[in-house]
Design an enzyme around this catalytic site. Sequence first.
Site, PDB file in Angstrom:
ATOM      1  CB  CYS A 122      -0.949   0.456   1.020  1.00 38.05           C
ATOM      2  SG  CYS A 122      -2.108   1.333   1.317  1.00 38.05           S
ATOM      3  CB  CYS A 123       3.592   2.039   1.877  1.00 39.06           C
ATOM      4  SG  CYS A 123       3.740   3.013   3.265  1.00 39.06           S
ATOM      5  CB  CYS A 205      -3.028   6.890   5.902  1.00 40.09           C
ATOM      6  SG  CYS A 205      -1.330   7.528   4.271  1.00 40.09           S
ATOM      7  CB  CYS A 208      -1.663   3.571   8.890  1.00 42.09           C
ATOM      8  SG  CYS A 208      -1.698   2.338   7.884  1.00 42.09           S
ATOM      9  CB  CYS A 231       5.900   4.850   5.091  1.00 38.26           C
ATOM     10  SG  CYS A 231       6.637   6.432   4.690  1.00 38.26           S
TER      11      CYS A 231
HETATM   12  S1  SF4 Z   1       0.445   4.807   5.506  1.00 39.20           S
HETATM   13 FE1  SF4 Z   1      -0.650   2.768   5.897  1.00 39.20          FE
HETATM   14  S2  SF4 Z   1      -2.872   3.884   4.458  1.00 39.20           S
HETATM   15 FE2  SF4 Z   1      -0.984   4.973   3.984  1.00 39.20          FE
HETATM   16  S3  SF4 Z   1       0.211   4.179   2.152  1.00 39.20           S
HETATM   17 FE3  SF4 Z   1       1.049   3.759   3.876  1.00 39.20          FE
HETATM   18  S4  SF4 Z   1      -0.109   1.820   4.593  1.00 39.20           S
HETATM   19 FE4  SF4 Z   1      -1.260   2.664   2.674  1.00 39.20          FE
END
Ligand code: SF4
Length: 235
Positions: A122-123, A205, A208, A231
């Site tokens: 996701c990151c 985010c 998280c 991240c």
């Molecule tokens: S911090 Fe969490 S929601 Fe944001 S990009 Fe990374 S995994 Fe995705």
Amino acid sequence: MTISYQSLSLKEFEEYNQLLEKKDGMDVLRWAYDTFGDDIVYACSFGAEGMVLIDMISKVRKDATIAFLDTDFHFKETYELIERVKRKYPMLNIKMVKPEVTVEEQNKEYGKELWKTNPDNCCQIRKIKPLERELAQYNAWISGLRREQSPTRKNTQFVNQDNRFKSIKICPLIHWTWEEVWMYIKLYQLPYNELHDQKYPSIGCEHCTLPVEEDGDSRSGRWSGSNKTECGLHQ
Ligand code: SF4
């Protein structure tokens, strides 16, 4: 001569750090904008350090470029703060850098809640790839890393060879403490994310980030309950 990641040897990085050794954050910023001109961007998360750096940068370069990685998953308080900052510093060029993949496309391809099932991926999609695209346009970038933030940041220098993004990473606040960051914010009455007043020292985010206890370290609310601590932007 253009100074870039490719043109600098490790020894030259060391020489720049020796040159700046006794300097403060403002000196480092002046040096950075004198050296890189328009070829430098500040990648800002709009946390507390971000407010300090935006204010300092605006005193050196009124029309500097500030890039925010808009993952689509930030708190509404963060988006509101960005609007307040735009009003306070109208000359700054604040860019909202978006992922190539929309939330709907991500859900369809990887399933809903990728931040739970595979936060690294996701990151990668929503932060790292967009930053990679953004940094490819500049020779250097500025970051608000401070040495005391975490063990992974304790060796950060003013001028860093960023092998991950093939760039030069400038970190003017390495010696600042959390208390000094807040002293600056209060002294200059800067806007800041109101979540900081609700036990969120470090804000990313919404999915998280959790509030932290009084004695928790400042980043312990990030990816709480997993081994993930960064991240991937700072390696
Ligand atoms: S911090 Fe969490 S929601 Fe944001 S990009 Fe990374 S995994 Fe995705």
